[in-house]
Write a protein that holds these residues in place. Structure first.
Motif, PDB file in Angstrom:
ATOM      1  N   PRO A  34      41.624  46.412  44.902  1.00 17.42           N
ATOM      2  CA  PRO A  34      40.593  45.580  44.263  1.00 17.42           C
ATOM      3  C   PRO A  34      40.773  45.447  42.754  1.00 17.42           C
ATOM      4  CG  PRO A  34      39.595  47.028  45.889  1.00 17.42           C
ATOM      5  CD  PRO A  34      41.030  47.454  45.764  1.00 17.42           C
ATOM      6  N   ARG A  35      41.215  46.515  42.097  1.00 12.72           N
ATOM      7  CA  ARG A  35      41.380  46.454  40.646  1.00 12.72           C
ATOM      8  C   ARG A  35      42.501  45.500  40.254  1.00 12.72           C
ATOM      9  NH1 ARG A  35      42.112  51.802  36.730  1.00 12.72           N
ATOM     10  NH2 ARG A  35      42.127  50.664  34.726  1.00 12.72           N
ATOM     11  N   ALA A  36      43.601  45.549  40.992  1.00 16.83           N
ATOM     12  CA  ALA A  36      44.713  44.644  40.716  1.00 16.83           C
ATOM     13  C   ALA A  36      44.316  43.194  40.984  1.00 16.83           C
ATOM     14  CB  ALA A  36      45.915  45.022  41.569  1.00 16.83           C
ATOM     15  N   LEU A  37      43.511  42.981  41.992  1.00 16.47           N
ATOM     16  CA  LEU A  37      43.035  41.641  42.308  1.00 16.47           C
ATOM     17  C   LEU A  37      42.179  41.093  41.169  1.00 16.47           C
ATOM     18  CD1 LEU A  37      42.599  39.279  44.270  1.00 16.47           C
ATOM     19  CD2 LEU A  37      40.798  40.601  45.367  1.00 16.47           C
ATOM     20  N   GLU A  38      41.256  41.920  40.677  1.00 16.23           N
ATOM     21  CA  GLU A  38      40.394  41.481  39.578  1.00 16.23           C
ATOM     22  C   GLU A  38      41.214  41.230  38.310  1.00 16.23           C
ATOM     23  OE1 GLU A  38      37.302  40.568  39.767  1.00 16.23           O
ATOM     24  OE2 GLU A  38      37.371  41.021  41.917  1.00 16.23           O
ATOM     25  N   TRP A  39      42.258  42.024  38.089  1.00 13.35           N
ATOM     26  CA  TRP A  39      43.104  41.811  36.902  1.00 13.35           C
ATOM     27  C   TRP A  39      43.790  40.462  36.970  1.00 13.35           C
ATOM     28  CZ3 TRP A  39      48.337  40.940  36.295  1.00 13.35           C
ATOM     29  CH2 TRP A  39      48.810  40.951  34.970  1.00 13.35           C
ATOM     30  N   ARG A  40      44.296  40.095  38.132  1.00 12.68           N
ATOM     31  CA  ARG A  40      44.957  38.795  38.280  1.00 12.68           C
ATOM     32  C   ARG A  40      43.994  37.639  38.002  1.00 12.68           C
ATOM     33  NH1 ARG A  40      48.188  42.095  40.993  1.00 12.68           N
ATOM     34  NH2 ARG A  40      50.372  41.487  41.412  1.00 12.68           N
ATOM     35  N   VAL A  41      42.767  37.781  38.468  1.00 12.22           N
ATOM     36  CA  VAL A  41      41.781  36.724  38.217  1.00 12.22           C
ATOM     37  C   VAL A  41      41.388  36.724  36.734  1.00 12.22           C
ATOM     38  CG1 VAL A  41      39.451  35.909  38.757  1.00 12.22           C
ATOM     39  CG2 VAL A  41      40.909  36.819  40.584  1.00 12.22           C
ATOM     40  N   GLY A  42      41.156  37.900  36.183  1.00 15.50           N
ATOM     41  CA  GLY A  42      40.740  37.984  34.779  1.00 15.50           C
ATOM     42  C   GLY A  42      41.810  37.504  33.813  1.00 15.50           C
ATOM     43  N   SER A  43      43.075  37.695  34.163  1.00 12.49           N
ATOM     44  CA  SER A  43      44.164  37.282  33.279  1.00 12.49           C
ATOM     45  C   SER A  43      44.500  35.797  33.420  1.00 12.49           C
ATOM     46  CB  SER A  43      45.420  38.113  33.582  1.00 12.49           C
ATOM     47  OG  SER A  43      45.900  37.821  34.900  1.00 12.49           O
ATOM     48  N   GLY A  44      43.905  35.147  34.410  1.00 17.15           N
ATOM     49  CA  GLY A  44      44.164  33.721  34.600  1.00 17.15           C
ATOM     50  C   GLY A  44      45.338  33.419  35.524  1.00 17.15           C
ATOM     51  N   ARG A  45      46.016  34.453  36.017  1.00 20.90           N
ATOM     52  CA  ARG A  45      47.127  34.207  36.935  1.00 20.90           C
ATOM     53  C   ARG A  45      46.621  33.652  38.275  1.00 20.90           C
ATOM     54  NH1 ARG A  45      51.752  38.871  36.181  1.00 20.90           N
ATOM     55  NH2 ARG A  45      51.885  38.760  33.883  1.00 20.90           N
ATOM     56  N   TRP A  46      45.470  34.147  38.690  1.00 16.56           N
ATOM     57  CA  TRP A  46      44.822  33.629  39.882  1.00 16.56           C
ATOM     58  C   TRP A  46      43.491  33.002  39.470  1.00 16.56           C
ATOM     59  CZ3 TRP A  46      45.232  37.392  44.673  1.00 16.56           C
ATOM     60  CH2 TRP A  46      46.595  37.623  44.965  1.00 16.56           C
ATOM     61  N   ARG A  47      43.011  32.070  40.305  1.00 11.25           N
ATOM     62  CA  ARG A  47      41.710  31.441  40.048  1.00 11.25           C
ATOM     63  C   ARG A  47      40.823  31.588  41.267  1.00 11.25           C
ATOM     64  NH1 ARG A  47      41.500  26.363  39.981  1.00 11.25           N
ATOM     65  NH2 ARG A  47      43.599  25.953  40.796  1.00 11.25           N
ATOM     66  N   ARG A  48      39.555  31.901  41.023  1.00  8.52           N
ATOM     67  CA  ARG A  48      38.596  31.986  42.122  1.00  8.52           C
ATOM     68  C   ARG A  48      38.146  30.569  42.473  1.00  8.52           C
ATOM     69  NH1 ARG A  48      35.879  35.576  40.225  1.00  8.52           N
ATOM     70  NH2 ARG A  48      36.295  37.386  41.568  1.00  8.52           N
ATOM     71  N   VAL A  49      38.402  30.126  43.726  1.00 10.04           N
ATOM     72  CA  VAL A  49      38.040  28.782  44.181  1.00 10.04           C
ATOM     73  C   VAL A  49      36.689  28.802  44.877  1.00 10.04           C
ATOM     74  CG1 VAL A  49      38.772  26.806  45.586  1.00 10.04           C
ATOM     75  CG2 VAL A  49      40.485  28.236  44.457  1.00 10.04           C
ATOM     76  N   HIS A  50      36.521  29.727  45.816  1.00 10.86           N
ATOM     77  CA  HIS A  50      35.243  29.979  46.473  1.00 10.86           C
ATOM     78  C   HIS A  50      35.031  31.484  46.443  1.00 10.86           C
ATOM     79  CE1 HIS A  50      35.056  25.859  47.865  1.00 10.86           C
ATOM     80  NE2 HIS A  50      36.161  25.989  48.583  1.00 10.86           N
ATOM     81  N   ALA A  51      33.872  31.927  46.834  1.00  8.12           N
ATOM     82  CA  ALA A  51      33.618  33.360  46.907  1.00  8.12           C
ATOM     83  C   ALA A  51      34.627  34.009  47.857  1.00  8.12           C
ATOM     84  CB  ALA A  51      32.188  33.611  47.398  1.00  8.12           C
ATOM     85  N   GLY A  52      35.430  34.922  47.345  1.00  7.38           N
ATOM     86  CA  GLY A  52      36.406  35.620  48.176  1.00  7.38           C
ATOM     87  C   GLY A  52      37.650  34.817  48.488  1.00  7.38           C
ATOM     88  N   VAL A  53      37.875  33.690  47.796  1.00 11.03           N
ATOM     89  CA  VAL A  53      39.068  32.866  48.024  1.00 11.03           C
ATOM     90  C   VAL A  53      39.684  32.536  46.671  1.00 11.03           C
ATOM     91  CG1 VAL A  53      39.986  30.706  48.962  1.00 11.03           C
ATOM     92  CG2 VAL A  53      38.089  31.874  50.121  1.00 11.03           C
ATOM     93  N   PHE A  54      41.013  32.716  46.563  1.00 12.92           N
ATOM     94  CA  PHE A  54      41.683  32.571  45.278  1.00 12.92           C
ATOM     95  C   PHE A  54      42.913  31.667  45.383  1.00 12.92           C
ATOM     96  CE2 PHE A  54      39.815  36.730  45.867  1.00 12.92           C
ATOM     97  CZ  PHE A  54      38.940  36.825  44.785  1.00 12.92           C
TER      98      PHE A  54
END
Length: 304
Positions: free
Chosen positions: A14-34
């Motif tokens: 979970p921490r690595a997942l949040e880091w990817r979203v926070g750094s902009g590498r991943w984007r949250r499209v819907h709740a629980g979907v990136f």
């Protein structure tokens, strides 16, 4: 597109997942979907995101599936997803409409990606929600015109459905593929348009010889009026030009031609009768059209 559950199943914590979203590498499209990429998502990516958000058993359906299969050229402003009837998606998904279906295990395509309903089932889903018979007719015609299915396959799929809107009209359309003097469309015109409203009896399937032999669906020779009932699905190309030449030739000879399809005769028989009565009256008919019921728009002296 990846769901949170998929990412964790692949070993991401979970921490690595949040880091990817926070750094902009991943984007949250819907709740629980990136989205694991930058830039605007393609339409297929948006569909995948909606399917992942809707969860187990979800597939693209209705206009969304139609666009993916080339049945229409505009996907619309909303993505349509269908889930099994035993599931309920509690939270609203932005830009997504969720449907439920009992027969989804039978109607989903076994291999296409993104997952979607089978083409014939997609057509019938669109017919079922069509607000007007002409819209239903358009979906059936488009599927056959674009050679994505056949009337026989659609009829087979229709036979497996217990409930569907516009069933009589669609059954008639699929039966009318083979031209015949007693097609469902012609019988409907005879009973619900002509007889029900007291119009004169036309000559059906009248053969007219000339440079080319032509057949007239319903002819009123005394009043020089011809009614053509177009029961052919996906009627394009040479057939369309042949109809135009026939109508033009009739006009030159002093005949008027009215042309109707399934949506007219099945969807608004009273409107067809009212229009025919007006033309017949201008061409010498002295009779009186009658109302077929309380909701019929024909009233006494409408022919005048």
């Amino acid at each position: 597109m990846v769901s949170r559950a998929q990412a964790l199943a692949c070993g991401l914590n979970p921490r690595a997942l949040e880091w990817r979203v926070g750094s902009g590498r991943w984007r949250r499209v819907h709740a629980g979907v990136f989205a694991t990429f930058s830039g605007p998502p393609s339409f297929e990516a948006q569909v995948w995101a909606a399917i992942l958000r809707a969860g187990r058993g979800a597939v693209a359906s209705h206009r969304t599936a139609a666009y993916l299969d080339g049945l229409c050229d505009d996907p619309g402003s909303v993505i349509h997803i269908t889930v099994p009837a035993d599931r309920y998606v509690q939270c609203k998904i932005d830009g997504v409409r969720v449907h439920q279906a009992h027969r989804l295990p039978l109607t989903r395509h076994p291999s296409k990606n993104p997952p979607r309903t089978r083409l014939d089932e997609t057509v019938l889903d669109l017919v079922d929600i069509a607000p007007h018979p002409r819209d239903a007719e358009t979906w059936v015609t488009a599927a056959c015109q674009r050679r994505l299915t056949t009337p026989e396959r659609l009829a087979d799929a229709l036979g497996r459905r217990k409930k569907i809107r516009w069933r009589p009209m669609v059954e008639a359309m699929l039966s009318d593929v083979a031209d015949g003097a007693q097609s469902p469309l012609e019988l409907r015109h005879l009973r619900r348009v002509e007889r029900a409203h007291g119009l004169p009896t036309g000559c059906r399937q009248r053969r007219v010889a000339g440079q080319r032999v032509i057949w007239i669906d319903v002819d009123y020779p005394e009043h020089r009026l011809r009614v053509e009932l177009d029961g052919r699905i996906g009627h394009i190309g040479e057939g369309r030009f042949r109809d135009r030449r026939r109508d033009n030739r009739a006009t030159v000879d002093g005949h008027a031609t009215l042309r109707y399809g399934h949506a007219d005769v099945f969807g608004d028989p009273c409107g067809v009768a009212k229009e025919q009565a007006r033309v017949l009256t201008t061409r010498g008919w002295t009779g009186h059209p009658r109302s077929c019921g309380p909701s019929c728009p024909i009233r006494p002296h409408d022919h005048q």
